[in-house]
Design a protein around this motif. Structure first.
Motif, PDB file in Angstrom:
ATOM      1  N   UNK A  51       0.852  -1.181   0.000  1.00  0.00           N
ATOM      2  CA  UNK A  51       0.000   0.000   0.000  1.00  0.00           C
ATOM      3  C   UNK A  51       0.891   1.235   0.000  1.00  0.00           C
ATOM      4  N   UNK A  52       0.403   2.316  -0.629  1.00  0.00           N
ATOM      5  CA  UNK A  52       1.096   3.590  -0.710  1.00  0.00           C
ATOM      6  C   UNK A  52       0.081   4.685  -0.422  1.00  0.00           C
ATOM      7  N   UNK A  53       0.484   5.664   0.369  1.00  0.00           N
ATOM      8  CA  UNK A  53      -0.386   6.795   0.651  1.00  0.00           C
ATOM      9  C   UNK A  53       0.429   8.067   0.596  1.00  0.00           C
ATOM     10  N   UNK A  54      -0.232   9.158   0.221  1.00  0.00           N
ATOM     11  CA  UNK A  54       0.477  10.421   0.124  1.00  0.00           C
ATOM     12  C   UNK A  54      -0.464  11.600   0.094  1.00  0.00           C
ATOM     13  N   UNK A  55       0.119  12.795   0.156  1.00  0.00           N
ATOM     14  CA  UNK A  55      -0.654  14.019   0.193  1.00  0.00           C
ATOM     15  C   UNK A  55       0.102  15.088  -0.588  1.00  0.00           C
ATOM     16  N   UNK A  56      -0.641  15.996  -1.216  1.00  0.00           N
ATOM     17  CA  UNK A  56      -0.007  17.074  -1.967  1.00  0.00           C
ATOM     18  C   UNK A  56       0.592  18.106  -1.025  1.00  0.00           C
ATOM     19  N   UNK A  57       1.412  18.990  -1.568  1.00  0.00           N
ATOM     20  CA  UNK A  57       2.097  19.982  -0.741  1.00  0.00           C
ATOM     21  C   UNK A  57       1.123  20.921  -0.050  1.00  0.00           C
ATOM     22  N   UNK A  58       0.016  21.240  -0.732  1.00  0.00           N
ATOM     23  CA  UNK A  58      -0.960  22.135  -0.112  1.00  0.00           C
ATOM     24  C   UNK A  58      -1.994  21.385   0.720  1.00  0.00           C
ATOM     25  N   UNK A  59      -1.829  20.067   0.850  1.00  0.00           N
ATOM     26  CA  UNK A  59      -2.678  19.205   1.674  1.00  0.00           C
ATOM     27  C   UNK A  59      -4.134  19.164   1.207  1.00  0.00           C
ATOM     28  N   UNK A  60      -4.386  19.550  -0.025  1.00  0.00           N
ATOM     29  CA  UNK A  60      -5.760  19.489  -0.537  1.00  0.00           C
ATOM     30  C   UNK A  60      -6.061  18.152  -1.219  1.00  0.00           C
ATOM     31  N   UNK A  61      -5.055  17.473  -1.696  1.00  0.00           N
ATOM     32  CA  UNK A  61      -5.258  16.209  -2.395  1.00  0.00           C
ATOM     33  C   UNK A  61      -4.567  15.081  -1.633  1.00  0.00           C
ATOM     34  N   UNK A  62      -5.295  14.012  -1.369  1.00  0.00           N
ATOM     35  CA  UNK A  62      -4.719  12.836  -0.735  1.00  0.00           C
ATOM     36  C   UNK A  62      -5.040  11.609  -1.575  1.00  0.00           C
ATOM     37  N   UNK A  63      -4.179  10.610  -1.480  1.00  0.00           N
ATOM     38  CA  UNK A  63      -4.388   9.377  -2.237  1.00  0.00           C
ATOM     39  C   UNK A  63      -3.876   8.197  -1.410  1.00  0.00           C
ATOM     40  N   UNK A  64      -4.629   7.131  -1.438  1.00  0.00           N
ATOM     41  CA  UNK A  64      -4.241   5.883  -0.789  1.00  0.00           C
ATOM     42  C   UNK A  64      -4.601   4.739  -1.718  1.00  0.00           C
ATOM     43  N   UNK A  65      -3.642   3.891  -1.986  1.00  0.00           N
ATOM     44  CA  UNK A  65      -3.936   2.716  -2.820  1.00  0.00           C
ATOM     45  C   UNK A  65      -3.394   1.471  -2.135  1.00  0.00           C
ATOM     46  N   UNK A  66      -4.055   0.353  -2.391  1.00  0.00           N
ATOM     47  CA  UNK A  66      -3.631  -0.904  -1.804  1.00  0.00           C
ATOM     48  C   UNK A  66      -3.880  -2.064  -2.746  1.00  0.00           C
ATOM     49  N   UNK A  67      -2.975  -3.028  -2.726  1.00  0.00           N
ATOM     50  CA  UNK A  67      -3.117  -4.236  -3.546  1.00  0.00           C
ATOM     51  C   UNK A  67      -2.850  -5.439  -2.650  1.00  0.00           C
ATOM     52  N   UNK A  68      -3.669  -6.477  -2.818  1.00  0.00           N
ATOM     53  CA  UNK A  68      -3.511  -7.698  -2.018  1.00  0.00           C
ATOM     54  C   UNK A  68      -3.573  -8.923  -2.927  1.00  0.00           C
ATOM     55  N   UNK A  69      -2.755  -9.894  -2.597  1.00  0.00           N
ATOM     56  CA  UNK A  69      -2.782 -11.189  -3.286  1.00  0.00           C
ATOM     57  C   UNK A  69      -2.784 -12.287  -2.234  1.00  0.00           C
ATOM     58  N   UNK A  70      -3.648 -13.248  -2.419  1.00  0.00           N
ATOM     59  CA  UNK A  70      -3.779 -14.329  -1.445  1.00  0.00           C
ATOM     60  C   UNK A  70      -3.940 -15.658  -2.167  1.00  0.00           C
TER      61      UNK A  70
END
Length: 842
Positions: free
Chosen positions: A258-277
């Protein structure tokens, strides 16, 4: 009886309104407000900061993605507020505000990636005032369980939750069925697959643990803002990141990232995740040997964008694929008792291929109209495609085992008592589409008093094509025997289409008062409405709860909640065992009465919490069903009435300093009576009941008897679960995790016999243990060389599943010989197995 029940529900609702009116006229203290913006030392806003009051029943809040918060607090009291978020140094504020006062406070948090929040201590200050139990989501990845799923947390931490398999994500709450549980992610209802018949076919549940910010659970008596199901609600919120973070893990059972992040002005955020089982490693321990090729994977994306300071756009997307391929070869299963032991040997031909694909998309627009009013518009779509195809032939031999303790062949087959063959065939396909649009709002109209409302329009399209049959041969004779034709069993040939529309809505009022002493009273009352254009039924559900914290030396809170709960049918409840769809099925109906308490205390100088709830669910009208593994076989042409009663208790806290553990126990009695149900007994000319062992099988006359009261399919009388964390005092970076689950047996009987579940499965007993060692990220350790400098923390762990090698049974295969004798052959779950896991944080 029904009128009396409904009158009781109305009495509870009216009583809460009277108490509400009494307190409005009484001397109840008002509140004050603390508001501001949380920022870091560089001046950037910090979201997802938890803000609470120490040693208080006040519900904690979190700052939004721009760091803003507005917190209603008691007036005229000495308060100590705490601001905390992992990766930041905790900050405190002491304040005493007058009634109606508004105080601005803008805390500045110091960023420190090495800071680990002591969640147990912070959570220990909270009370379950609204009937929703907060789950500690920080430990999800620490729980040793084969599924590696978020639902593993619920099965041990959730009050009143019972599970019967380590491979699936199905769970029962207080005797209710698998389809009676609501699950929300960011306000979107999540659905379970329709065609799955066994837990080994189940893949990943919707919830990705790496993306979760908070999770709340109620086992009954929940608020009107939650939907229309009979048993429980799980409300999950995904996190909005405030800084870059990433993680990855890999084991013998799959991997995640999983990866998460935020823009410099903190207006945009994103979180993504991938799972394999893949549970191939575990499935190889089953009695049925063969080529298992399961593949389960999913990807999720959650994004938020603050268009203005008051308007925010959220987008959530999910794609999942669960593929289960199986080529069986042989099976050897021993069963019976010490004195009567049997063995089933089967040799297979054929294969099974099951595929389940699902796509979920949701967009929400959040508008903060003012400090008191918040509006939300949510549009979502769900598309599910499922197929199950199998042709499996089995040639079997049932043998009597040698039970002579003095014999050298003890435990080996002594002689055969039945031979035969069977052929199972299926070609099943299903497509389900659900589209919904909903509007929700919140108005804080007077201090801490709130008015909530919501309305939803939902459109559903389900098409299915089912083709199933079984052929059974015993000693050269097909069953049922017919000398003139070849007969098949359990023949289902059906093509069904369901198009429907639903309209849903709710209004809820929350009032909170602080007495002149230190007591607190919270009253929540609301009503839901639900209309479905298939059965043309409008269901009105009043619900209410009262929470009271007296001014005692001991920190205790009491709760009383209840209401009228309906569950409109969906596709699975409308289909009978022959594949016929019945569209005149009425909503299921129950009334909840829940009396509970929370007790916060300290032992050994550390925080603990004891939660207890006594409950009574009056089942006014439900659809009876049979359960076989994960498959639920409904009888939509019949109805039943009954009850589920019991008590649940859970204690949690720092049994080991700095690490939260818990244990829970539940007692349950769940029974129902099927309306207008009778069974027939055949007698021969000698007045003997005709059974397989009777010589004269000529029916002379028959008699009918009422079925009477039956245990519900998931009537698990006693359950106990425990999750325990520990570490070695001299080696604090080495931690040990223990997960224990126990449950008494559930009813079972021959298939397609609704009244025949008079037997009980063996106890479900399971102990899983795990250990992890922190390789990188230890206190005082410098990771500034080579690849290690990119890692924040790294663990390596070992897990042992089913430590005690318990032979747990999930279901039974019924084998019949030519004489009509039936043998219940258990389908055992997985045996002991070892797993190795590596986890990395960036």
């Amino acid at each position: 009886m029904t009128k009396v029940i409904r009158n009781n529900a109305k009495f509870l609702y009216v009583a809460s309104l009277l108490l509400f009116s009494f307190c409005r006229l009484g001397v109840c203290q008002k509140t004050a407000t603390i508001y501001g913006v949380v920022k870091d030392t560089s001046g950037q806003p910090v979201g997802a900061v938890t803000i609470g009051i120490l040693n208080s029943t006040e519900q904690a809040i979190t700052s939004d993605s721009l760091g803003r918060f507005s917190y209603m607090v008691p007036a005229g009291k000495d308060l100590q507020l705490v601001f905390f978020r992992e990766g930041y140094v905790m900050q405190y504020l002491k304040a005493k505000l007058t009634e109606g006062e508004k105080m601005q406070y803008n805390p500045s948090l110091h960023y420190s990636p090495s800071v680990m929040i002591d969640t147990a201590r912070i959570m220990g200050m909270k009370h379950n005032s609204e009937g929703m139990q907060e789950l500690n989501t920080d430990v999800v990845n620490s729980i040793p369980t084969p599924s590696g799923d978020f639902m593993a947390l619920l099965s041990t931490a959730g009050l009143g939750v019972a599970t019967r398999s380590e491979m699936g994500s199905d769970y029962s709450v207080r005797g209710g069925g698998y389809d009676e549980n609501l699950v929300y992610v960011n306000g979107i209802e999540v659905y379970r697959p329709f065609l799955i018949q066994s837990t080994q076919q189940e893949g990943l549940s919707f919830i990705n643990p790496d993306m979760v910010s908070s999770a709340y659970f109620s086992a009954g008596g929940f608020e009107a803002k939650y939907g229309d199901k009979l048993s429980s609600v799980l409300d999950v919120t995904y996190k909005k990141p405030t800084a870059f973070a990433a993680s990855a893990s890999g084991s013998l059972l799959g991997g995640t990232e999983h990866v998460e992040g935020v823009s410099k002005n903190h207006r945009f955020t994103i979180t993504e995740g991938f799972r394999y089982k893949t549970n191939q490693y575990l499935l190889n321990t089953l009695d049925v040997q063969g080529s298992y090729k399961p593949k389960f994977y999913d990807g999720q994306l959650y994004m938020t964008y603050a268009i203005t300071d008051r308007l925010e756009l959220d987008v959530l997307g999910n794609f999942s694929a669960n593929i289960y391929q199986f080529i069986p070869q042989s099976q050897t299963t021993s069963f019976g008792t010490v004195s009567q032991a049997y063995q089933l040997q089967v040799y297979f031909q054929g294969q099974e291929l099951d595929e389940y694909y699902a796509i979920t998309g949701a967009t929400s627009l959040n508008y903060h109209a003012s400090d008191k009013v918040n509006l939300k518009l949510i549009a979502s779509a769900y598309n599910d495609n499922e197929s199950e195809d199998y042709d499996i032939e089995g040639d079997y031999l049932i043998s009597q085992l040698n039970t002579n303790t003095g014999s050298s062949s003890l435990g080996k087959p002594a002689y055969g008592i039945g031979v035969g063959a069977y052929l199972n065939h299926a070609r099943d396909e299903l497509n389900a589409k659900v589209y919904s649009i909903q509007q929700q709002g919140t108005w804080a109209y007077d201090g801490s008093n709130k008015l909530l409302w919501g309305a939803t329009l939902q459109h559903e399209v389900v098409t299915s094509q089912i083709s199933q049959w079984n052929f059974i041969d015993s000693s050269g004779y097909s069953l049922p025997f017919n000398p003139y034709s070849l007969e098949l069993q359990n023949v289902v040939k059906a093509f069904d289409t369901l198009q429907s529309n639903r309209m849903l809505g709710f209004v809820e009022n929350i009032n909170k008062w602080h007495g002149s002493d230190n007591s607190t009273l919270i009253i929540t009352e609301g009503v839901r409405a639900n209309y479905w254009d298939v059965n043309h039924q409008t269901a009105i559900s009043p619900r209410a709860s009262i929470a009271y914290r007296p001014d005692w030396k001991r920190d205790v809170l009491f709760r009383l909640s209840g209401g009228l709960y309906y569950q409109p049918p969906f596709y699975q409840e409308l289909i009978d065992m022959y594949g016929v769809m019945h569209t005149n099925v009425k909503d299921e109906e129950s009334i909840h009465y829940v009396l509970g308490s929370d007790y916060n205390f300290k032992a050994w100088g550390r925080p603990f919490k004891l939660t207890t709830e006594a409950f009574y669910k009056q089942l006014v009208s439900v659809i009876p069903y049979e359960l076989n593994d994960a498959w639920v076989n409904y009888y939509p042409t019949q109805t039943a009435h009954g009850y589920a009663a019991g008590i649940d208790s859970k204690i949690g806290g720092e049994f080991v300093s700095g690490m939260e553990s818990w244990a829970s126990v539940s007692l349950l009695d769940a029974r129902y009576t099927i309306n207008n149900a009778f069974y027939t007994v055949d007698y021969n000319t000698y007045g003997e009941v005709i059974t397989p062992g009777v010589a004269d099988k000529t029916t002379a006359y028959t008699q009918q008897f009422p079925v009477g009261q039956l245990p519900m399919p998931l009537d698990q009388r006693v359950t106990f679960s425990m999750f325990f964390q520990d570490y070695l005092p001299k080696f604090p970076n080495f931690k040990v995790y223990l997960n224990l689950v126990f449950g008494t047996g559930v009813p079972f009987g021959p298939p397609n016999n609704l009244y025949g579940d008079t037997l009980r499965t063996p106890f479900y007993e399971r102990v899983d243990i795990g250990g992890s060692y922190l390789i990188l990220g230890r206190k005082g350790q410098k990771n500034n060389h080579g690849v290690a400098k990119y890692f924040k923390r790294m663990w390596i762990g070992v897990q042992v599943f089913n430590l005690l090698q318990a032979n747990n049974v999930i279901s039974y295969e019924w084998i019949e010989d030519v004489k009509g004798n039936k043998y219940a052959v258990p389908n055992y779950l997985t045996a002991r197995e070892v797993n190795v896991r590596l986890m990395i944080e960036l």
